[in-house]
Design a protein around this motif. Structure first.
Motif, PDB file in Angstrom:
ATOM      1  N   TYR A 217      -0.937  -0.862  -8.461  1.00  0.00           N
ATOM      2  CA  TYR A 217      -2.137  -0.833  -8.999  1.00  0.00           C
ATOM      3  C   TYR A 217      -3.381  -1.730  -8.612  1.00  0.00           C
ATOM      4  CZ  TYR A 217      -5.388  -0.328 -13.368  1.00  0.00           C
ATOM      5  OH  TYR A 217      -6.291  -0.279 -14.244  1.00  0.00           O
ATOM      6  N   LEU A 218      -2.817  -3.265  -8.450  1.00  0.00           N
ATOM      7  CA  LEU A 218      -3.516  -4.127  -7.887  1.00  0.00           C
ATOM      8  C   LEU A 218      -3.326  -4.598  -6.383  1.00  0.00           C
ATOM      9  CD1 LEU A 218      -3.973  -6.372 -11.179  1.00  0.00           C
ATOM     10  CD2 LEU A 218      -5.634  -4.598 -10.061  1.00  0.00           C
ATOM     11  N   ASN A 219      -2.417  -3.526  -5.774  1.00  0.00           N
ATOM     12  CA  ASN A 219      -2.475  -3.657  -4.240  1.00  0.00           C
ATOM     13  C   ASN A 219      -1.667  -4.892  -3.642  1.00  0.00           C
ATOM     14  OD1 ASN A 219      -5.491  -2.999  -5.017  1.00  0.00           O
ATOM     15  ND2 ASN A 219      -4.655  -1.444  -3.635  1.00  0.00           N
ATOM     16  N   MET A 220      -0.480  -5.240  -4.367  1.00  0.00           N
ATOM     17  CA  MET A 220       0.321  -6.172  -3.593  1.00  0.00           C
ATOM     18  C   MET A 220       1.409  -5.744  -2.838  1.00  0.00           C
ATOM     19  SD  MET A 220       2.075  -9.613  -5.347  1.00  0.00           S
ATOM     20  CE  MET A 220       3.856  -9.909  -4.674  1.00  0.00           C
ATOM     21  N   VAL A 221       1.606  -4.322  -3.024  1.00  0.00           N
ATOM     22  CA  VAL A 221       2.788  -3.887  -2.308  1.00  0.00           C
ATOM     23  C   VAL A 221       2.094  -3.281  -0.847  1.00  0.00           C
ATOM     24  CG1 VAL A 221       1.986  -1.428  -3.099  1.00  0.00           C
ATOM     25  CG2 VAL A 221       4.313  -1.878  -2.261  1.00  0.00           C
ATOM     26  N   GLY A 222       2.864  -3.962   0.078  1.00  0.00           N
ATOM     27  CA  GLY A 222       2.423  -3.813   1.429  1.00  0.00           C
ATOM     28  C   GLY A 222       1.282  -4.711   1.839  1.00  0.00           C
ATOM     29  N   ASN A 223       0.923  -5.672   1.134  1.00  0.00           N
ATOM     30  CA  ASN A 223      -0.088  -6.631   1.524  1.00  0.00           C
ATOM     31  C   ASN A 223       0.400  -7.717   2.316  1.00  0.00           C
ATOM     32  OD1 ASN A 223      -2.613  -7.800   1.410  1.00  0.00           O
ATOM     33  ND2 ASN A 223      -1.546  -9.471  -0.274  1.00  0.00           N
ATOM     34  N   ARG A 224      -0.221  -7.955   3.562  1.00  0.00           N
ATOM     35  CA  ARG A 224       0.066  -8.520   4.600  1.00  0.00           C
ATOM     36  C   ARG A 224      -0.427  -9.622   5.304  1.00  0.00           C
ATOM     37  NH1 ARG A 224      -1.625  -4.333   9.285  1.00  0.00           N
ATOM     38  NH2 ARG A 224      -0.915  -6.257  10.636  1.00  0.00           N
ATOM     39  N   ARG A 225      -0.012 -10.409   5.942  1.00  0.00           N
ATOM     40  CA  ARG A 225      -0.473 -11.252   6.701  1.00  0.00           C
ATOM     41  C   ARG A 225      -1.701 -11.149   7.485  1.00  0.00           C
ATOM     42  NH1 ARG A 225       3.487 -14.415  10.572  1.00  0.00           N
ATOM     43  NH2 ARG A 225       3.336 -16.350   9.237  1.00  0.00           N
ATOM     44  N   ALA A 226      -2.722 -11.780   7.636  1.00  0.00           N
ATOM     45  CA  ALA A 226      -4.005 -11.443   8.627  1.00  0.00           C
ATOM     46  C   ALA A 226      -3.609 -10.933   9.833  1.00  0.00           C
ATOM     47  CB  ALA A 226      -4.772 -12.684   8.510  1.00  0.00           C
ATOM     48  N   ASP A 227      -4.395 -10.202  10.307  1.00  0.00           N
ATOM     49  CA  ASP A 227      -4.288  -9.723  11.899  1.00  0.00           C
ATOM     50  C   ASP A 227      -5.691  -9.772  12.376  1.00  0.00           C
ATOM     51  OD1 ASP A 227      -4.002  -8.769  14.143  1.00  0.00           O
ATOM     52  OD2 ASP A 227      -3.121  -6.673  13.541  1.00  0.00           O
ATOM     53  N   LEU A 228      -5.871 -10.706  13.078  1.00  0.00           N
ATOM     54  CA  LEU A 228      -7.376 -10.848  13.583  1.00  0.00           C
ATOM     55  C   LEU A 228      -7.781  -9.953  14.610  1.00  0.00           C
ATOM     56  CD1 LEU A 228      -7.922 -14.683  13.156  1.00  0.00           C
ATOM     57  CD2 LEU A 228      -8.059 -12.876  11.680  1.00  0.00           C
ATOM     58  N   THR A 229      -6.791  -9.276  15.507  1.00  0.00           N
ATOM     59  CA  THR A 229      -7.056  -8.522  16.284  1.00  0.00           C
ATOM     60  C   THR A 229      -7.766  -7.275  15.637  1.00  0.00           C
ATOM     61  OG1 THR A 229      -4.981  -7.459  16.459  1.00  0.00           O
ATOM     62  CG2 THR A 229      -5.164  -9.375  17.945  1.00  0.00           C
ATOM     63  N   GLN A 230      -7.409  -6.927  14.436  1.00  0.00           N
ATOM     64  CA  GLN A 230      -7.937  -5.727  13.801  1.00  0.00           C
ATOM     65  C   GLN A 230      -8.785  -6.343  12.753  1.00  0.00           C
ATOM     66  OE1 GLN A 230      -6.636  -2.423  13.678  1.00  0.00           O
ATOM     67  NE2 GLN A 230      -5.870  -3.248  15.573  1.00  0.00           N
ATOM     68  N   ASN A 231      -9.280  -7.515  12.596  1.00  0.00           N
ATOM     69  CA  ASN A 231     -10.210  -8.108  11.718  1.00  0.00           C
ATOM     70  C   ASN A 231      -9.488  -7.561  10.213  1.00  0.00           C
ATOM     71  OD1 ASN A 231     -12.340  -9.355  10.611  1.00  0.00           O
ATOM     72  ND2 ASN A 231     -13.891  -7.981  11.298  1.00  0.00           N
ATOM     73  N   VAL A 232      -8.250  -7.880  10.003  1.00  0.00           N
ATOM     74  CA  VAL A 232      -7.545  -7.633   8.771  1.00  0.00           C
ATOM     75  C   VAL A 232      -7.347  -8.660   8.203  1.00  0.00           C
ATOM     76  CG1 VAL A 232      -5.558  -6.573   7.787  1.00  0.00           C
ATOM     77  CG2 VAL A 232      -6.723  -5.284   9.371  1.00  0.00           C
ATOM     78  N   HIS A 233      -7.332  -8.800   6.861  1.00  0.00           N
ATOM     79  CA  HIS A 233      -6.930 -10.169   6.207  1.00  0.00           C
ATOM     80  C   HIS A 233      -6.287  -9.528   4.785  1.00  0.00           C
ATOM     81  CE1 HIS A 233      -9.952  -9.227   3.100  1.00  0.00           C
ATOM     82  NE2 HIS A 233     -10.813  -9.023   3.777  1.00  0.00           N
ATOM     83  N   PRO A 234      -5.329 -10.552   4.077  1.00  0.00           N
ATOM     84  CA  PRO A 234      -4.912 -10.194   3.024  1.00  0.00           C
ATOM     85  C   PRO A 234      -5.520  -9.669   1.822  1.00  0.00           C
ATOM     86  CG  PRO A 234      -4.144 -12.186   3.664  1.00  0.00           C
ATOM     87  CD  PRO A 234      -5.137 -11.936   4.641  1.00  0.00           C
ATOM     88  N   ASP A 235      -5.214  -8.815   0.961  1.00  0.00           N
ATOM     89  CA  ASP A 235      -5.907  -8.120  -0.151  1.00  0.00           C
ATOM     90  C   ASP A 235      -5.957  -9.314  -1.393  1.00  0.00           C
ATOM     91  OD1 ASP A 235      -6.534  -5.015  -1.055  1.00  0.00           O
ATOM     92  OD2 ASP A 235      -6.446  -6.643  -2.666  1.00  0.00           O
ATOM     93  N   GLU A 236      -7.092  -9.522  -1.803  1.00  0.00           N
ATOM     94  CA  GLU A 236      -7.148 -10.450  -2.948  1.00  0.00           C
ATOM     95  C   GLU A 236      -7.378  -9.807  -4.344  1.00  0.00           C
ATOM     96  OE1 GLU A 236     -11.066 -12.139  -1.899  1.00  0.00           O
ATOM     97  OE2 GLU A 236     -10.442 -13.191  -0.378  1.00  0.00           O
ATOM     98  N   ASN A 237      -6.755  -8.645  -4.381  1.00  0.00           N
ATOM     99  CA  ASN A 237      -6.820  -7.875  -5.831  1.00  0.00           C
ATOM    100  C   ASN A 237      -5.943  -8.651  -6.923  1.00  0.00           C
ATOM    101  OD1 ASN A 237      -8.423  -6.237  -7.363  1.00  0.00           O
ATOM    102  ND2 ASN A 237      -7.030  -4.528  -6.921  1.00  0.00           N
ATOM    103  N   TYR A 238      -4.835  -8.566  -6.185  1.00  0.00           N
ATOM    104  CA  TYR A 238      -3.737  -9.166  -7.197  1.00  0.00           C
ATOM    105  C   TYR A 238      -3.945 -10.578  -7.361  1.00  0.00           C
ATOM    106  CZ  TYR A 238       0.343 -10.003 -10.179  1.00  0.00           C
ATOM    107  OH  TYR A 238       1.184 -10.246 -11.164  1.00  0.00           O
ATOM    108  N   GLY A 239      -4.182 -11.196  -6.269  1.00  0.00           N
ATOM    109  CA  GLY A 239      -4.381 -12.904  -6.426  1.00  0.00           C
ATOM    110  C   GLY A 239      -5.437 -13.118  -7.292  1.00  0.00           C
ATOM    111  N   ARG A 240      -6.464 -12.407  -7.536  1.00  0.00           N
ATOM    112  CA  ARG A 240      -7.579 -12.706  -8.541  1.00  0.00           C
ATOM    113  C   ARG A 240      -7.201 -12.345  -9.764  1.00  0.00           C
ATOM    114  NH1 ARG A 240     -12.623 -12.927  -7.158  1.00  0.00           N
ATOM    115  NH2 ARG A 240     -12.332 -12.138  -4.999  1.00  0.00           N
ATOM    116  N   GLU A 241      -6.695 -11.119 -10.064  1.00  0.00           N
ATOM    117  CA  GLU A 241      -6.539 -10.702 -11.450  1.00  0.00           C
ATOM    118  C   GLU A 241      -5.418 -11.364 -12.200  1.00  0.00           C
ATOM    119  OE1 GLU A 241      -8.953  -9.371 -12.224  1.00  0.00           O
ATOM    120  OE2 GLU A 241      -9.756  -7.784 -10.862  1.00  0.00           O
ATOM    121  N   ILE A 242      -4.371 -11.801 -11.366  1.00  0.00           N
ATOM    122  CA  ILE A 242      -3.301 -12.535 -11.900  1.00  0.00           C
ATOM    123  C   ILE A 242      -3.793 -13.985 -12.444  1.00  0.00           C
ATOM    124  CG2 ILE A 242      -2.423 -13.772  -9.960  1.00  0.00           C
ATOM    125  CD1 ILE A 242       0.434 -13.744 -11.089  1.00  0.00           C
ATOM    126  N   ASN A 243      -4.717 -14.369 -12.006  1.00  0.00           N
ATOM    127  CA  ASN A 243      -5.679 -15.535 -12.428  1.00  0.00           C
ATOM    128  C   ASN A 243      -6.543 -15.354 -13.672  1.00  0.00           C
ATOM    129  OD1 ASN A 243      -4.470 -18.096 -10.794  1.00  0.00           O
ATOM    130  ND2 ASN A 243      -4.905 -16.681  -9.243  1.00  0.00           N
TER     131      ASN A 243
END
Lengths: 696, 535
Positions: A217-243
């Motif tokens: 629901y809040l995208n923590m499953v499969g959330n991964r370390r950043a990968d700058l070669t892909q310009n990918v960063h961790p998803d903030e959805n769960y980190g935001r809503e849990i707080n």
């Protein structure tokens, strides 16, 4: 601007107090001026808190307590509470066997409702079945699998009520298209709330965080370390809503739940964007249980699952391969797994100089020196340290401890639970008392939810607040809770339908119609609305439109409620459409008596319906031929206790009695007893009335 | 909003309480406030409707309005570009969703590039069993290229113009709780959110002009759920279903089988029950403020449902293939909501009995599914076609009855999203692009303060400055030269046009004067250009 509003409030409150005194004084003068306040004449007194005997807990007070603590009082529960007292009842409830949706009792395979449906009845389990399971717990009573075995009778009303409240704080929803396809996974999530309802908040936080349904629901499953070669960063959805929603909230709180203000009068934010980003980086490296070979090699045993192991973090779409992955906590991908060694590359533990966030500053707050030392001032050091071993699980534990110990959690959670159970506008002192129990239950334990629930229900404000603030105490009833109340109070059972049992191959079109099974079809659980009759109440378990629940705690309807600075969250779903739709639902259930336990079954209806026992109240409705000489007082007074905790105003009582007295034996409809007409009309007029709709 | 108005209210309430014995002081307040709304008069036939189309969840408009010029497209989606994981198919845009805005100067995107809509927004064959089977659906690029839709670029919540340096300084005045869904959608709708009690700018505009309409007919309508946008100080929205108003059926039956639906015991099948029901719901009679609020909801519902359904019953179906054909598509029922709004606008302009005397209305429609943390290309595949067909269908429907210039529809959303991605999705951002659609729109153009922004990175093109410049060491962590630092990198775009400028432009078209606009939007004075000229 502020001062002006305050001035208006003062003026109004003082004036109302004056008016109230006036009304009480004139109540006896004449019918036209009957009071709209509850009247002690129709309420048999109130009494001490810890009173074990019949002599002390009145029926009205018992009903009022049960309105806060259950899915609605019944006459039997009222009598029982009176015999054991508040504390005795709570002790019983804390010990009652939990009703789970999909978690079997120890040693009793398929004893949980959804496992029975899936594995014994061989039906496909969908969201309708999950709602059936929910109603099983909410309505209580015999179990459909063991209808005559009292050991399986569901009596854990308080636990279920608290779990439902938690489900409106820790929100997931079947409105999410993926979750909609995994009713069993959502049931497992709800079971965590049931399990932890009387447990510790820290455990609850962890169970919620690692549940796959929340992960999806809040995208923590499969959330991964950043990968700058892909310009990918961790998803903030769960980190935001849990707080924001599950723990500390957006602004710093005083111990009584009021916001802390800076020198300019503005609320002080609890955290900034950088904090959320850091939490997002911590919440990485978790995935479906069966994305990792540990799932099938728990004891270095040979594989039991005859499928394709993905064992690959980014390409794992587990539930489509193995739906039971929804019934296990997510797993950290960096643990050693047989025959491989685990893959730490998806968790950001601060050791990758390019992709990771470093020495992550999580929540920073004032606390005792001991607590601050334990959480390292909220700083998670890179890699292995005294505070974490640098694994996904170690870092997660640090982050959850960091949240758990924030001073906001007590008042934040206390206030919301009070609002769900007792009143929309608790005084700061009430919040502070309950928050204090959250912070320390008396034995030095923080986060003891059982103690919190007890503190909420036995607080003087819960028991007597209606006398202190009669013009604003209470909360609008949620539509779903009006339905459960009606059903419980009126002896609802499922009836009719054709008992079609699937054999072997499961089929969703089959419906085994066992007694006490609440069919999830047709009109019963439809939560949408239209202009036709009886289409439901627009609310169901785990079916909120967004993570912000059916309503936000801060919602305040326009007009008088807003102007007084009060909130009334449930009004967010008291829209023009929904109040009319719910009214139509009760016209269907109550006014027209369409769901009668004594009605003839329709042989073509495979699913049957939940029906109620109108006839149980016939004797209350009259003993002769009706009319004014056979008055309706007894029925109205009984319903006043059962539905309105004795708080019906003299005005409302007069309206009901006067009207119902006009009904007499000439209203008999064929062979149908005329007294049922009084029952139908009393129910409809009560259940749709403003006085009933506000639980006080 | 002025001091003397509040004083007036306060004094009047206190005075009123000395008289009639009512439980509710504040039940009277709405009536009292009605005396202080704006003094507007509009000529007969001068009808205008504002239609807010709210996209809940925060739309990634940076994958909705995208670079089409080859070099810009490559920089955006190519290897080493801004968002390679969210790459669209350029060939599918060619000749279909390319936007033919001026290539330079006013109305151009400002960076010399040509832009296109996400190709899923192109016209599609009507495949369901509805009207116009086999024909092409409405699409937004066509409406844009015909001059009836505009793009307002990189718009978002701002207290005052904000640079990257100002954002990073701790003392600058910023909207509270950036990147939070609830707070930012509230800000978009209320502008600013701190007024007490909380009202929306749709509601406040309706307050200003409420006097021009016949009483009793809602000036504010929320279709499929209201929000702060539809809350005025005086005026309360009617909150209806997507295709009709829900009636209280108990009141709809009389001896003839078709009651008024109102509290009218005379002639009712069971007059005693109707009388008792209505007495219990009587306005302002209850002792508890929450009871009175519930009674208000019920009475408002009862009084309004019949009016709305009456207006809808005579309206055209608007179900042509390029309007709202049946059984449209996945992603919600935004199409049905806008079809309903089109019907109500038609009714307001066609002397429907019981629905006459309307000069101004504000509508709020909404749809969700935009919080694309994962699988964004798939979720946009559901949401954007519906958005394109619904907005274009709305224009076409009103154009078919000669009313296109009576209504202006415009999009709003919680926030835009990050330029960076998180494995197939994007995170909460800030500024975003929006559409304005209608016959009065000066369309086929791009608008916004940011167009032609002089320091725009070649990679980011139209979408202006990132919060943290990806080419400079981040001062907060000292570590990253990239988009993954914790100091607000990730390509969250600082808006270059504010919600107030966007809204004030619409308000002026609506006929509200400059001084009242300044009252409705207290922060507008912080911006030099107050009106953007798109309508």
């Amino acid at each position: 601007m502020r001062l002006k509003v305050a001035a208006i409030r003062f003026c109004a409150v003082r004036s109302i107090a004056t008016i109230c005194a006036l009304c009480f004084a004139t109540a006896a003068v004449g019918q036209a001026q009957l009071s709209h306040f509850p009247d002690p004449i129709f309420h048999d007194g109130y009494n001490g808190l810890d009173s074990p005997g019949t002599a002390n807990v009145s029926a009205a007070d018992a009903a009022r307590f049960l309105t806060q603590a259950t899915f609605g009082p019944t006459d039997a529960d009222i009598a029982h509470l009176r015999s054991v007292g508040y504390q005795g009842w709570l002790t019983e409830q804390f010990a009652a066997t939990p009703t789970y949706e999909i978690t079997d009792r120890p040693g009793k395979t398929n004893s949980a409702y959804l496992n029975w449906v899936a594995n014994v009845l061989h039906e496909d389990v969908g969201q309708n079945n999950r709602q059936e399971a929910w109603f099983q717990g909410a309505l209580g009573g015999p179990d459909p699998q063991f209808p005559s075995n009292s050991a399986y009778t569901h009596t854990d009303q308080l636990r279920q009520r608290v779990a439902f409240a938690l489900s409106e704080i820790f929100v997931i929803s079947q409105e999410n298209p993926t979750l909609d396809g995994y009713a069993r996974g959502m049931a497992w999530y709800y079971d965590q709330l049931i399990k932890d309802a009387f447990g510790n908040y820290r455990q609850l936080l962890q169970d919620v965080t690692l549940s796959p349904a929340m992960g999806e629901y809040l995208n923590m499953v499969g959330n991964r370390r950043a990968d700058l070669t892909q310009n990918v960063h961790p998803d903030e959805n769960y980190g935001r809503e849990i707080n924001q929603l599950f723990s500390v909230g957006l602004v710093m709180l005083n111990p009584d739940g009021t916001p802390q203000l800076d020198s300019g009068g503005k609320p002080i934010p609890t955290y900034g964007q950088a904090t959320i980003t850091n939490f997002a980086h911590v919440f990485t490296g978790w995935n479906w249980a069966d994305c990792d070979k540990n799932y099938d090699y728990p004891n270095n045993a040979p594989p039991v699952f005859n499928g394709t192991y993905s064992d690959h973090f980014t390409d794992c779409f587990s539930p489509y391969e193995e739906p039971d992955a929804f019934l296990k906590p997510m797993i950290a991908f960096d643990v050693v797994n047989y025959p491989d060694t685990g893959d730490p590359s998806y968790h950001d533990n601060g050791t990758d100089p390019v992709n990771d966030a470093h020495n992550k500053q999580l929540l920073a707050y004032d606390a005792t020196a001991t607590t601050l030392a334990a959480v390292n001032g909220g700083v998670l050091p890179d890699g292995a340290s005294a505070f974490s071993d640098g694994t996904a699980a170690g870092d997660l534990a640090f982050a959850l401890d960091n949240i758990f110990n924030h001073p906001n959690v007590g008042p934040f959670i206390a206030r919301q639970l009070i609002m769900r159970l007792v009143t929309s506008n608790p005084t700061p002192a009430y919040v502070a008392r309950v928050a204090g129990i959250f912070n320390n239950d008396g034995t030095g334990t923080r986060g003891n939810l059982k103690a919190v629930v007890q503190a909420i229900l036995l607080d003087p404000e819960a028991r007597y607040g209606q006398f202190h603030n009669p013009e604003s105490f209470g909360k609008l009833r949620e539509p779903l809770l009006t339905l459960t109340h009606f059903w419980r109070a009126m002896g609802a059972q499922h009836r009719c339908g054709n008992n079609i049992v699937a054999t072997g191959n499961s089929s969703a079109s089959m419906y085994a119609n066992q007694p006490y099974r609440y069919a999830g079809y047709g009109t019963t659980f439809v939560t949408g609305q239209s202009t036709s009759y009886g289409v439901g109440v627009d609310q169901a378990s785990l079916d909120a439109p967004t993570v912000f629940n059916f309503f936000k705690p801060s919602f305040s309807p326009p007009g008088e409620v807003s102007a007084r600075g009060l909130v009334a969250p449930e009004f967010q779903i008291a829209t023009d459409s929904i109040v009319a739709g719910s009214n139509n639902t009760f016209a269907n259930y109550a006014l027209y008596g369409n769901y009668d336990i004594n009605a003839t079954c329709d042989a073509n209806d495979d699913f049957g319906d939940v029906v109620v026992n109108y006839a149980q109240d016939k004797a209350l409705a009259g003993s002769a031929n009706g009319g004014a000489s056979d008055p309706s007082n007894r029925l109205v007074d009984a319903y006043n206790i059962r539905f309105m905790s004795g708080q019906m105003s003299p005005y409302m009582r007069d309206q009901l009695v006067s009207y119902l007295n006009t009904i007499d034996s000439s209203w008999a409809n064929g062979s149908q007893d005329w007294r049922l007409q009084r029952v139908y009309r009393a129910l409809y007029l009560i259940l749709t009335s403003p006085e009933y709709m506000v639980q006080k | 909003m002025a001091y003397d108005r509040r004083k007036f209210i306060k004094d009047t309430i206190c005075a009123a309480l000395g008289g009639a014995s009512v439980y509710s002081a504040f039940g009277q307040m709405q009536l009292l406030q009605a005396a202080v709304r704006g003094n507007y008069r509009f000529a007969a036939g001068d009808y205008k409707a504002l239609v807010c189309v709210f996209l809940y969840g925060g739309n990634d408009s940076f994958n909705m309005v995208v670079p089409y010029t080859q070099a810009a497209f490559n920089g955006f989606y190519g290897s080493g570009g801004v968002r390679p994981q969210l790459a669209l198919n350029r060939a599918q845009m060619t000749g279909v969703t390319v936007l033919n805005a001026p290539s330079s100067g006013a109305g151009s995107p400002g960076d010399g590039n040509q832009y296109a809509l996400n190709p899923v927004m192109g016209p599609q064959k009507i495949s369901a069993s509805g009207t116009g089977l086999g024909n092409l659906s409405a699409d937004l690029a066509s409406v844009f290229n015909a001059g009836h839709a505009a793009v307002v670029a990189n718009t978002g919540t701002l207290v005052r113009p904000t640079t990257q340096a100002q954002y990073q300084s701790d003392s600058y005045d910023l909207p509270p709780q950036l990147f939070s869904h609830s707070d930012q959608s509230n800000y978009w709708q209320s502008s600013p959110p701190s007024n007490l009690p909380v009202t929306g700018w749709g509601g406040r505009l309706a307050d200003m002009v409420a006097g021009v309409n016949a009483p009793g007919i809602p000036i504010l309508l929320a279709v499929n759920g209201g929000d702060i946008y539809t809350r005025g100080q005086d005026v309360n929205a009617y909150d209806m279903g997507s295709d009709s108003a829900t009636t209280v059926n108990f009141l709809g039956y009389n001896n003839a089988g078709n009651g008024s639906g109102l509290c009218d015991p005379a002639g009712a099948y069971d007059p005693g029950a109707v009388a008792a029901f209505c007495n219990l719901q009587a306005a302002n009679a209850q002792a508890n403020v929450l009871e009175r609020a519930f009674a208000n909801s019920m009475n408002h519902s009862i009084a309004t449902a019949g009016i709305i359904n009456g207006a809808l019953s005579g309206a055209p179906a608007f179900n042509a293939h390029d309007q709202f054909p049946d059984a449209l598509s996945t992603g919600g029922d935004l199409d049905t909501q806008l079809q309903t709004v089109a019907k109500l606008i038609w009714a307001a302009n066609n002397n429907i009995p019981g629905y006459t005397g309307l000069s101004r209305q504000v509508f709020f429609v909404s749809t969700g599914g935009y919080d694309s943390h994962s699988d964004e290309l798939a979720s946009h595949g559901d949401t954007l076609p519906l958005l394109s067909r619904s907005l274009a269908g709305f224009y076409n429907a009103l154009a078919s009855v000669g009313l296109a210039d009576k209504a202006t529809a415009f999009t709003c959303s919680d926030f835009g999203r990050t330029m960076t991605s998180n494995d197939g999705g994007t995170d909460h951002g800030w500024g975003s692009h929006h559409f304005v659609v209608g016959g009065a729109v000066n369309g086929g153009k791009f608008y916004g303060n940011g167009c032609g922004f002089s320091g725009a990175s070649a990679k980011f093109g139209l979408v202006m400055p990132s919060l943290a410049n990806p080419n400079v060491d981040d001062s907060i962590t000292g570590y990253s030269q990239n988009l993954n630092d914790s100091g607000d990198g990730y390509g969250r775009m600082i808006p270059t046009t504010s919600v107030e400028q966007y809204a004030a432009t619409l308000a002026r078209w609506f006929g509200v004067n400059d001084s009242d606009i300044a009252t409705v939007f207290p922060s507008l004075g912080n911006f030099t250009t107050k009106y953007l000229g798109f309508v």
